[in-house]
Scaffold this motif. Sequence first.
Motif, mmCIF file in Angstrom:
data_model
loop_
_atom_site.group_PDB
_atom_site.id
_atom_site.type_symbol
_atom_site.label_atom_id
_atom_site.label_comp_id
_atom_site.label_asym_id
_atom_site.label_seq_id
_atom_site.Cartn_x
_atom_site.Cartn_y
_atom_site.Cartn_z
ATOM 1 N N MET A 51 -14.520 0.049 4.469
ATOM 2 C CA MET A 51 -14.052 -1.148 3.755
ATOM 3 C C MET A 51 -12.541 -1.062 3.501
ATOM 4 O O MET A 51 -11.806 -2.011 3.768
ATOM 5 C CB MET A 51 -14.787 -1.271 2.420
ATOM 6 N N TYR A 52 -12.112 0.094 2.997
ATOM 7 C CA TYR A 52 -10.711 0.243 2.635
ATOM 8 C C TYR A 52 -9.803 0.064 3.847
ATOM 9 O O TYR A 52 -8.789 -0.631 3.782
ATOM 10 C CB TYR A 52 -10.491 1.615 1.982
ATOM 11 N N THR A 53 -10.226 0.680 4.964
ATOM 12 C CA THR A 53 -9.419 0.580 6.185
ATOM 13 C C THR A 53 -9.338 -0.871 6.639
ATOM 14 O O THR A 53 -8.258 -1.368 6.985
ATOM 15 C CB THR A 53 -10.060 1.439 7.310
ATOM 16 N N ALA A 54 -10.504 -1.556 6.637
ATOM 17 C CA ALA A 54 -10.539 -2.949 7.104
ATOM 18 C C ALA A 54 -9.640 -3.836 6.238
ATOM 19 O O ALA A 54 -8.843 -4.631 6.763
ATOM 20 C CB ALA A 54 -11.978 -3.460 7.066
ATOM 21 N N ILE A 55 -9.732 -3.665 4.930
ATOM 22 C CA ILE A 55 -8.935 -4.513 4.032
ATOM 23 C C ILE A 55 -7.448 -4.209 4.172
ATOM 24 O O ILE A 55 -6.610 -5.107 4.255
ATOM 25 C CB ILE A 55 -9.415 -4.347 2.564
ATOM 26 N N THR A 56 -7.129 -2.938 4.190
ATOM 27 C CA THR A 56 -5.715 -2.550 4.310
ATOM 28 C C THR A 56 -5.119 -3.084 5.617
ATOM 29 O O THR A 56 -3.984 -3.572 5.643
ATOM 30 C CB THR A 56 -5.585 -1.007 4.254
ATOM 31 N N LYS A 57 -5.928 -2.977 6.676
ATOM 32 C CA LYS A 57 -5.453 -3.453 7.972
ATOM 33 C C LYS A 57 -5.178 -4.961 7.908
ATOM 34 O O LYS A 57 -4.148 -5.441 8.401
ATOM 35 C CB LYS A 57 -6.523 -3.160 9.029
ATOM 36 N N MET A 58 -6.104 -5.669 7.295
ATOM 37 C CA MET A 58 -5.943 -7.127 7.141
ATOM 38 C C MET A 58 -4.669 -7.440 6.371
ATOM 39 O O MET A 58 -3.921 -8.346 6.715
ATOM 40 C CB MET A 58 -7.130 -7.730 6.390
ATOM 41 N N MET A 59 -4.458 -6.687 5.316
ATOM 42 C CA MET A 59 -3.273 -6.925 4.486
ATOM 43 C C MET A 59 -2.001 -6.681 5.279
ATOM 44 O O MET A 59 -1.031 -7.430 5.168
ATOM 45 C CB MET A 59 -3.307 -6.026 3.253
ATOM 46 N N LYS A 60 -2.040 -5.614 6.057
ATOM 47 C CA LYS A 60 -0.842 -5.285 6.857
ATOM 48 C C LYS A 60 -0.582 -6.381 7.875
ATOM 49 O O LYS A 60 0.563 -6.790 8.088
ATOM 50 C CB LYS A 60 -1.040 -3.939 7.559
ATOM 51 N N GLU A 61 -1.668 -6.830 8.506
ATOM 52 C CA GLU A 61 -1.524 -7.902 9.504
ATOM 53 C C GLU A 61 -0.940 -9.161 8.863
ATOM 54 O O GLU A 61 -0.055 -9.802 9.424
ATOM 55 C CB GLU A 61 -2.886 -8.222 10.129
ATOM 56 N N GLU A 62 -1.460 -9.460 7.688
ATOM 57 C CA GLU A 62 -0.962 -10.635 6.947
ATOM 58 C C GLU A 62 0.524 -10.496 6.654
ATOM 59 O O GLU A 62 1.300 -11.430 6.852
ATOM 60 C CB GLU A 62 -1.703 -10.745 5.605
ATOM 61 N N GLN A 63 0.873 -9.300 6.179
ATOM 62 C CA GLN A 63 2.266 -9.046 5.822
ATOM 63 C C GLN A 63 3.152 -9.175 7.061
ATOM 64 O O GLN A 63 4.237 -9.753 7.005
ATOM 65 C CB GLN A 63 2.382 -7.635 5.207
ATOM 66 N N LYS A 64 2.611 -8.651 8.174
ATOM 67 C CA LYS A 64 3.370 -8.690 9.421
ATOM 68 C C LYS A 64 3.618 -10.138 9.844
ATOM 69 O O LYS A 64 4.723 -10.518 10.225
ATOM 70 C CB LYS A 64 2.581 -7.951 10.515
ATOM 71 N N ARG A 65 2.552 -10.928 9.741
ATOM 72 C CA ARG A 65 2.664 -12.352 10.104
ATOM 73 C C ARG A 65 3.694 -13.057 9.228
ATOM 74 O O ARG A 65 4.512 -13.822 9.700
ATOM 75 C CB ARG A 65 1.304 -13.046 9.959
ATOM 76 N N LYS A 66 3.632 -12.740 7.952
ATOM 77 C CA LYS A 66 4.568 -13.362 7.007
ATOM 78 C C LYS A 66 5.998 -12.970 7.341
ATOM 79 O O LYS A 66 6.912 -13.790 7.311
ATOM 80 C CB LYS A 66 4.219 -12.940 5.574
ATOM 81 N N ASP A 67 6.185 -11.680 7.628
ATOM 82 C CA ASP A 67 7.530 -11.191 7.964
ATOM 83 C C ASP A 67 8.062 -11.892 9.208
ATOM 84 O O ASP A 67 9.225 -12.290 9.257
ATOM 85 C CB ASP A 67 7.501 -9.669 8.184
ATOM 86 N N GLU A 68 7.157 -12.017 10.206
ATOM 87 C CA GLU A 68 7.569 -12.681 11.443
ATOM 88 C C GLU A 68 7.962 -14.125 11.182
ATOM 89 O O GLU A 68 8.981 -14.606 11.677
ATOM 90 C CB GLU A 68 6.437 -12.625 12.467
ATOM 91 N N LEU A 69 7.150 -14.788 10.385
ATOM 92 C CA LEU A 69 7.441 -16.195 10.041
ATOM 93 C C LEU A 69 8.776 -16.316 9.339
ATOM 94 O O LEU A 69 9.573 -17.213 9.603
ATOM 95 C CB LEU A 69 6.339 -16.773 9.151
ATOM 96 N N ARG A 70 8.997 -15.354 8.415
ATOM 97 C CA ARG A 70 10.243 -15.390 7.653
ATOM 98 C C ARG A 70 11.439 -15.192 8.592
ATOM 99 O O ARG A 70 12.442 -15.875 8.487
ATOM 100 C CB ARG A 70 10.210 -14.317 6.562
ATOM 101 N N LYS A 71 11.250 -14.223 9.509
ATOM 102 C CA LYS A 71 12.329 -13.946 10.447
ATOM 103 C C LYS A 71 12.631 -15.162 11.316
ATOM 104 O O LYS A 71 13.785 -15.524 11.539
ATOM 105 C CB LYS A 71 11.959 -12.750 11.347
ATOM 106 N N GLN A 72 11.539 -15.795 11.789
ATOM 107 C CA GLN A 72 11.703 -16.992 12.628
ATOM 108 C C GLN A 72 12.447 -18.080 11.866
ATOM 109 O O GLN A 72 13.345 -18.739 12.377
ATOM 110 C CB GLN A 72 10.341 -17.522 13.052
#
Lengths: 351, 329
Positions: free
Chosen positions: A319-340
């Motif tokens: 569970m922890y790995t799955a949630i953390t991974k999701m959070m990281k992916e979300e953060q990554k997407r947000k960062d990319e959007l911000r950069k764009q």
Amino acid sequence: MHQVDQKDSSWINRILFYYDLVPINLAAEGSLTRVDTYSGRFALKRKVLNDRQMRALQTVYALARRLVIDAVCPLPTKYGDLIIRDRETSYYLMPWFQETVDASNLPERYRHLFHKAAQLHRQTMERKQECAALYQAMVRVLSQRQMIWEHFLYTAEHHVYPSPFEQTVLQSAFIYLENMQRAREFFSRDKDEEGKSKEMRRALCHGRLTPLHLLIENERSCLTNFENSEDGFFIVETAALFEQAAVMLEQKQTDWRALYQSYQSACPLDEEERGFLQHFLLFPSAHANLLIRYSQSETVDEQWFVSRWTRLCETHQFMYTAITKMMKEEQKRKDELRKQKEAAEKKEADD
Amino acid sequence: MNPDLAAVLSALQANYGFRQLNVACEQPLLIDTERGIKRIRLWTDEALLHLHLKWRNHVKNEHFFVDRMYVTRAGLPSVRFGNFSMTCHDAPMEPLALNNNEQQWAAFLTDLSRTSRDQPVDESKTEMQIQVHTLFEQAKQMHELDPEIWGIVSACYSSACTRAAEADRLREQHQYRRSAFLLPADFSHDSCKALFDTLFFELGQSEPTDGCGVLARFVLTDALQAQRGQSMGKLLQELALKGFFDRENADLMLAEWFAPDEWIRLLQASLQGDVPVDRSSDVFRRVWDQKIKLIRLLENIGVQSGRAGGGAPSGSEGQQLDQSNTLLL
């Protein structure tokens, strides 16, 4: 389910008089009595309620009546009361839900529960408030858990021949001790970089979120049993729900990403809340409770404790790995959007 | 159909969730609905309505039903209707006879004496002793009184004075109480109905009055009917067992029976000359004797009161009671 006898039906008739209902058929189902009348089918609940719980039910009823939240609440009597008090016991009537998902179908029930919990939190969301006291409380809880671990490990290390369970725990101990230290560091920082107290959003919390306090009829599902509901930092309830689900659900059947997404889609968490959730899950209560249980048991079924521990650790890790991974992916997407966005703004400025 | 009645029905249909409405009785107004017979009450005095709403909220408990107001679709306990306010209540029909249900009545009255309390009302009574004395002196000046009535009145004057003094003394002890047991002024047998083996109390819409006085008069009126006398004795015993008779309730009920109202009424009626002599003197005798019987009964049950001497009627006061009783029997 069994028919209600004559003696029991006497008090039921008295209670139903408050609703001007005449029963055609009565049947006991668990803690409820199913009441069939010409006006429809109802569930009569008998429970000991204190004043605070009654106020909680009234608050939730007011919200449900205004369609703020989707909840199965007590129906008002003909005199306008929500609850009927009879000596120490209280009664209330609710519409009957013909459940279409069996109580044992936990994956389906948790799927609905995560979504309904998120809706409840989102729809009753309030402004942010200082949460220093909450962080301090978390540190206290964490210290208690650390003490449990330390006590267990101290005892195990001093055994010439540690038991199979003790050996299993010792093998995974360093991960959890490290995790707890990380959590402690996070919760000890109750102020942000600028020295201001951290703030988090508050909402109405159910108080006892479990798959049994959710009624599912076909596509419709509603939370019920709001006696212990109160206003609070809802992320605590969310985190506790993840922790509970990790204990109740089998690892292989559970799509933690879907559960997290289901919650996140109805009630998006902000950065602080995500951090809270991530660190809350680093010191699970179920593990500490199992250690206490082992220490207090006089006759120990080693095999049961070992398999329980292994399953808890596996599910928790999964569970922890799955949630953390999701959070990281979300953060990554947000960062990319911000950069764009930044790149687009820069380009506009250059042009 | 009476146009007002049509308007009432229309307001009922609009504000309460009834599908069927038929007038079952116009006076009192009873409406037959798909959810049973309902009683409609019209209130001209808004303050009295609010008082009754508050009163019912205080009184409601798990041991008996109260004729509380139905809430409207909007969740309000009344509907504004021209110059009136309209309320809707349950209207069970089966009366709860006192006979053989004394225990249930006593439990109800005991509960009520603890919950139906508010500031005392109607406390500014003229002292009974002064009233008796003034009336007697006034009657002495007139020479047109019926000799038979005057005979009874003058023979009982001394007892009436003693009783009036005792009533004043008992009431005086509770003169400055903060809260009093209240009952509706029209409390009667009809106020209690039977519903699902439970007592249903119709609080009605009359003014709250001193509960001990109302109850004492209720007991007296019933005891005067030969067939109900025994039942009243049982009721008083049950009330004592349930703990109804604390010092205040015992004193105030005794005061009501000590007060020689019947003597005052007899004298006033004969002064006005509008009551047949035979009937008024007969009523007087029966009431006078019954009150003494009730006082004795209460004291024999062992109820602790603030009476001088207390306990069973003995000493000068007890003898006085015995004498007056014997005289008239």
